[in-house]
Design a protein around this motif. Structure first.
Motif, PDB file in Angstrom:
ATOM      1  N   GLY A  66      11.742  24.538 -13.777  1.00  0.00           N
ATOM      2  CA  GLY A  66      12.857  25.317 -13.478  1.00  0.00           C
ATOM      3  C   GLY A  66      14.007  24.101 -13.383  1.00  0.00           C
ATOM      4  N   LEU A  67      15.307  24.540 -13.499  1.00  0.00           N
ATOM      5  CA  LEU A  67      16.449  23.499 -13.934  1.00  0.00           C
ATOM      6  C   LEU A  67      17.382  23.630 -12.731  1.00  0.00           C
ATOM      7  N   VAL A  68      17.095  24.311 -11.614  1.00  0.00           N
ATOM      8  CA  VAL A  68      17.984  24.535 -10.358  1.00  0.00           C
ATOM      9  C   VAL A  68      17.306  23.813  -9.310  1.00  0.00           C
TER      10      VAL A  68
ATOM     11  N   LEU B 196      14.837  22.681 -33.355  1.00  0.00           N
ATOM     12  CA  LEU B 196      16.220  22.101 -33.097  1.00  0.00           C
ATOM     13  C   LEU B 196      16.959  22.700 -31.950  1.00  0.00           C
ATOM     14  N   ARG B 197      16.980  24.017 -31.810  1.00  0.00           N
ATOM     15  CA  ARG B 197      17.462  24.610 -30.628  1.00  0.00           C
ATOM     16  C   ARG B 197      16.753  24.618 -29.464  1.00  0.00           C
ATOM     17  N   GLU B 198      15.260  24.788 -29.534  1.00  0.00           N
ATOM     18  CA  GLU B 198      14.779  24.578 -28.163  1.00  0.00           C
ATOM     19  C   GLU B 198      14.674  23.309 -27.549  1.00  0.00           C
TER      20      GLU B 198
ATOM     21  N   VAL C 211      17.286  21.009 -27.524  1.00  0.00           N
ATOM     22  CA  VAL C 211      18.239  20.399 -27.040  1.00  0.00           C
ATOM     23  C   VAL C 211      18.012  19.700 -25.643  1.00  0.00           C
ATOM     24  N   THR C 212      17.521  20.727 -24.844  1.00  0.00           N
ATOM     25  CA  THR C 212      16.901  20.373 -23.392  1.00  0.00           C
ATOM     26  C   THR C 212      16.317  19.028 -23.413  1.00  0.00           C
ATOM     27  N   GLU C 213      15.404  19.035 -24.278  1.00  0.00           N
ATOM     28  CA  GLU C 213      14.554  17.799 -23.928  1.00  0.00           C
ATOM     29  C   GLU C 213      15.366  16.484 -24.538  1.00  0.00           C
TER      30      GLU C 213
ATOM     31  N   TYR D 184      23.448  17.029 -15.835  1.00  0.00           N
ATOM     32  CA  TYR D 184      24.029  18.342 -14.935  1.00  0.00           C
ATOM     33  C   TYR D 184      24.000  19.792 -15.738  1.00  0.00           C
ATOM     34  N   LYS D 185      23.461  20.476 -15.257  1.00  0.00           N
ATOM     35  CA  LYS D 185      23.231  21.692 -16.066  1.00  0.00           C
ATOM     36  C   LYS D 185      24.044  23.116 -15.328  1.00  0.00           C
ATOM     37  N   TYR D 186      24.799  23.559 -16.217  1.00  0.00           N
ATOM     38  CA  TYR D 186      25.570  24.747 -15.904  1.00  0.00           C
ATOM     39  C   TYR D 186      25.138  25.902 -16.711  1.00  0.00           C
TER      40      TYR D 186
ATOM     41  N   GLY E  55      27.807  21.931 -25.294  1.00  0.00           N
ATOM     42  CA  GLY E  55      27.339  23.279 -25.000  1.00  0.00           C
ATOM     43  C   GLY E  55      26.460  23.988 -26.258  1.00  0.00           C
ATOM     44  N   TYR E  56      25.361  24.902 -25.587  1.00  0.00           N
ATOM     45  CA  TYR E  56      24.629  25.538 -26.596  1.00  0.00           C
ATOM     46  C   TYR E  56      24.226  26.859 -25.666  1.00  0.00           C
ATOM     47  N   GLY E  57      23.305  27.956 -26.514  1.00  0.00           N
ATOM     48  CA  GLY E  57      23.022  28.806 -25.742  1.00  0.00           C
ATOM     49  C   GLY E  57      22.902  29.930 -26.304  1.00  0.00           C
ATOM     50  N   HIS E  58      22.658  31.145 -25.680  1.00  0.00           N
ATOM     51  CA  HIS E  58      22.317  32.351 -26.393  1.00  0.00           C
ATOM     52  C   HIS E  58      23.586  33.379 -26.662  1.00  0.00           C
ATOM     53  N   VAL E  59      24.222  33.324 -27.677  1.00  0.00           N
ATOM     54  CA  VAL E  59      25.359  33.985 -27.959  1.00  0.00           C
ATOM     55  C   VAL E  59      25.158  35.322 -27.911  1.00  0.00           C
TER      56      VAL E  59
ATOM     57  N   LEU F   7      26.095  30.559 -22.111  1.00  0.00           N
ATOM     58  CA  LEU F   7      26.389  29.155 -22.508  1.00  0.00           C
ATOM     59  C   LEU F   7      25.732  28.232 -21.618  1.00  0.00           C
ATOM     60  N   HIS F   8      25.087  27.302 -22.085  1.00  0.00           N
ATOM     61  CA  HIS F   8      24.441  26.190 -21.375  1.00  0.00           C
ATOM     62  C   HIS F   8      25.306  24.982 -21.535  1.00  0.00           C
ATOM     63  N   LEU F   9      26.271  24.864 -20.353  1.00  0.00           N
ATOM     64  CA  LEU F   9      26.884  23.617 -20.480  1.00  0.00           C
ATOM     65  C   LEU F   9      26.333  22.444 -19.773  1.00  0.00           C
ATOM     66  N   ASN F  10      26.051  21.655 -20.595  1.00  0.00           N
ATOM     67  CA  ASN F  10      25.216  20.316 -20.121  1.00  0.00           C
ATOM     68  C   ASN F  10      26.231  19.077 -20.142  1.00  0.00           C
ATOM     69  N   ILE F  11      26.013  18.376 -18.983  1.00  0.00           N
ATOM     70  CA  ILE F  11      27.119  17.065 -18.806  1.00  0.00           C
ATOM     71  C   ILE F  11      25.857  16.065 -18.846  1.00  0.00           C
TER      72      ILE F  11
ATOM     73  N   ALA G 272      23.337  32.682 -15.274  1.00  0.00           N
ATOM     74  CA  ALA G 272      22.961  33.612 -16.038  1.00  0.00           C
ATOM     75  C   ALA G 272      21.595  33.818 -16.216  1.00  0.00           C
ATOM     76  N   GLU G 273      20.750  32.641 -16.093  1.00  0.00           N
ATOM     77  CA  GLU G 273      19.355  32.859 -16.241  1.00  0.00           C
ATOM     78  C   GLU G 273      18.433  31.984 -15.606  1.00  0.00           C
ATOM     79  N   HIS G 274      18.992  30.955 -15.166  1.00  0.00           N
ATOM     80  CA  HIS G 274      18.237  29.943 -14.408  1.00  0.00           C
ATOM     81  C   HIS G 274      18.023  30.178 -13.137  1.00  0.00           C
ATOM     82  N   GLY G 275      18.810  31.064 -12.354  1.00  0.00           N
ATOM     83  CA  GLY G 275      18.615  31.199 -11.106  1.00  0.00           C
ATOM     84  C   GLY G 275      19.554  30.325 -10.251  1.00  0.00           C
TER      85      GLY G 275
HETATM   86  O1  LIG Z   1      18.537  22.984 -20.392  1.00  0.00           O
HETATM   87  C1  LIG Z   1      19.609  23.867 -20.515  1.00  0.00           C
HETATM   88  O2  LIG Z   1      20.585  23.697 -20.154  1.00  0.00           O
HETATM   89  C2  LIG Z   1      19.032  25.132 -20.778  1.00  0.00           C
HETATM   90  C3  LIG Z   1      17.492  25.390 -21.192  1.00  0.00           C
HETATM   91  C4  LIG Z   1      17.006  26.954 -21.653  1.00  0.00           C
HETATM   92  O3  LIG Z   1      17.734  27.797 -21.091  1.00  0.00           O
HETATM   93  C5  LIG Z   1      17.639  27.026 -23.064  1.00  0.00           C
HETATM   94  O4  LIG Z   1      18.147  28.149 -23.362  1.00  0.00           O
HETATM   95  O5  LIG Z   1      17.255  25.908 -23.961  1.00  0.00           O
END
Ligand SMILES: O=C(O)CC[C@@H](O)C(=O)O
Ligand SMILES: [Zn+2]
Length: 510
Positions: free
Chosen positions: A113-115, A370-372, A374-376, A385-387, A423-427, A432-436, A466-469
């Motif tokens: 989890g991310l929160v 490439l999309r999946e 980004v988090t790593e 910092y993940k929003y 920013g990336y995420g599920h259009v 939006l996954h706003l990452n700092i 939106a989805e991380h809790g």
């Molecule tokens: O790391 C993130 O901020 C988002 C992680 C995950 O929900 C994703 O869509 O890749």
């Protein structure tokens, strides 16, 4: 004289009533795990399933570190004891004991989890479900899968693949996250656009309640309209109401054909018209529409997350879209996708500068990587910092730019403080996954970001999760997205189901 007698009477009455209903403000503090408790747990579980620094030779503090630290390394607990039950009965016995002793319990799955929801905040007992990893049943006709909570998502996908089914959710963390945790956090992910949320695909749950009672609701049928749908309470409760030990879930038939394409866009303004066009032209076969901004793309490439397009192809692109189709007829789907791409490229003012269609399963996986990834990539680059916010699609770029500008004005946009804002995420889900990405976690950056990001989100009537809790990170900020009446009702429900407040303390509700 008179007045003071009344006060004395009130004082005598009020605390007794409160003590009975365990009003959160008068709850006794939670108990720490003691050596005697560990001895008791050792009677319930085999010795290999009890890891504790309190009992000699079972575990060192260093061995407990992975259970005490969250995936992004932002939250660190001080638990002395981790239990790894194998059966629901064992979980029930653990909970009955913890309830009597008033010991705080943190349910834990893959801890991805991310929160900060799956690690203790203090010295609570960790109950890790990783040893409960059996598939209980699968019906290849209905697609109903019943599995222990500790089954890894990818393992379940592999289990049902030969039967021509897929899991209704897919996450970057699929190799480690567990189905119980997925359900407890109502994880969204990459297939939500097509298959909807877990509130729709979970058919039933087995949950151990805080006092050890087992709520056996593992139905495999789709319909049950007999009053309150209790399972929904535990989906997304993040382990604050009980421990999910078993999940019954509807798995859809695997699509016969899948394609994906990575599109480079000259401007963010093209995302919306592109989404509209893709939905119109691809209709039922559109299964994912994912957004990656330039900074996120560069980081993914830098940290080796999938081979995307060549540097020349990506040149001049402000952002990228990964589009996936899933359907029943490969030839028909390909024709539709090719027609869309020809239209896009041939237009007077093309919405895209280039597109790369995967030509093999390896390329398909590589584009997704490439999309999946980004988090790593962000966590390789620094501390994140993940929003995870729900906002109108048209404002994705504005929110990223406004946050970056805010940090720049505060003088924090520099290599030794905030390195990137991305920013990336599920259009398709307006998520939006706003990452700092910072050089390190610091109170100065945190103060600059919070409540700034929450207020910004609220100004769009968005959701701060939106989805991380909410986990530990956003429990205090729930009011930015939920009204007082809703939060009050949540607290009342929590108090009824978990009157001693032992379940995942400090998460979701402060
Ligand atoms: O790391 C993130 O901020 C988002 C992680 C995950 O929900 C994703 O869509 O890749
Ligand atoms: Zn996501």
């Amino acid at each position: 004289m008179f007045g003071s007698r009344i006060i004395a009477r009130r004082l005598a009455v009020v605390p007794r009533r409160w003590a009975h209903s365990h009003n959160p403000s008068t709850r006794p503090p939670l108990s720490s795990v003691t050596r005697e408790d560990v001895e008791h747990f050792s009677k319930i579980l085999p010795s290999s399933a009890v890891l504790s620094t309190l009992a000699s030779e079972t575990a060192s503090q260093a061995e407990l570190e992975p259970y005490n630290t969250d995936w992004i390394g932002r939250y660190h607990g001080k638990s002395t004891t981790v239990l790894k039950p194998q059966t629901t009965k064992q979980v029930s016995e653990i909970m009955r004991y913890c309830y009597e002793r008033g010991i705080g319990v943190v349910p834990q799955g893959g801890n991805t989890g991310l929160v900060g929801g799956s690690v203790p905040l203090k010295d609570e007992l960790v109950v890790n479900l990783g040893n409960m990893s059996k598939v209980r049943s699968f019906d290849p006709v209905s697609g109903a899968l019943v599995a222990d909570a500790g089954c890894v998502l990818e393992v379940l996908s592999e289990y049902i693949a030969p039967h021509g089914h897929i899991m209704p959710l897919d996450l970057g963390a699929k190799g480690s996250c567990m189905i119980g945790g997925n359900v407890a956090t109502n994880a969204g992910g990459l297939r939500l656009l097509r298959y909807g949320s877990l509130h729709g695909s979970v058919l039933g749950l087995e949950v151990v309640l805080p006092d050890g009672t087992i709520l056996d609701g593992l139905s495999t049928l789709r319909k049950d309209n007999t009053g309150y749908d209790l399972k929904q309470l535990f989906i997304g409760a993040e382990g604050t109401l009980g421990i999910i030990t078993g999940v019954s879930i509807l798995t859809p038939p695997a699509p016969r054909a899948t394609n994906n394409v990575l599109l480079a866009l000259p401007s963010f303004d093209n995302v919306l018209p592109l989404f509209k066009k893709a939905r119109q032209q691809l209709s039922e076969i559109l299964s994912a529409f994912e957004f990656v901004d330039r900074t996120a793309y560069n980081l993914a490439v830098k940290h080796g997350q999938g081979k995307a397009m060549s540097e020349e192809e990506a040149e001049g692109a402000e952002c990228f879209i990964l589009l996936e189709t899933s359907g029943g007829d490969g030839k028909h789907d390909e024709e539709k996708l090719t027609a869309l791409l020809e239209d896009l490229m041939g237009a007077d003012e093309p919405l895209i500068t280039t597109g790369v269609i995967s030509q093999s399963p390896a390329q398909f996986a590589s584009l997704w990587r490439l999309r999946e990834g980004v988090t790593e990539a962000v966590s390789k680059e620094g501390k994140a910092y993940k929003y995870d916010i729900s906002i109108p699609l048209a404002s994705f770029k504005e929110v990223v730019d406004t946050t970056r500008e805010h940090l720049r004005k505060l003088g924090l946009l520099r290599e030794d403080a905030v390195k990137h804002v991305l920013g990336y995420g599920h259009v398709g889900d307006s998520n939006l996954h706003l990452n700092i990405c910072a050089a390190s976690y610091s109170p100065e950056i945190e103060t600059a970001l919070e409540p700034f990001v929450y207020e910004l989100t609220a100004s769009y009537n968005g959701s701060i999760s939106a989805e991380h809790g909410l986990g530990a990170m956003k429990a205090h900020a729930i009011h930015y997205s939920k009204g007082g009446v809703a939060v009050d009702l949540m607290k009342k429900l929590k108090n009824v189901i978990d009157p001693k407040g032992i379940m995942n303390p400090g998460k979701v509700l402060e």
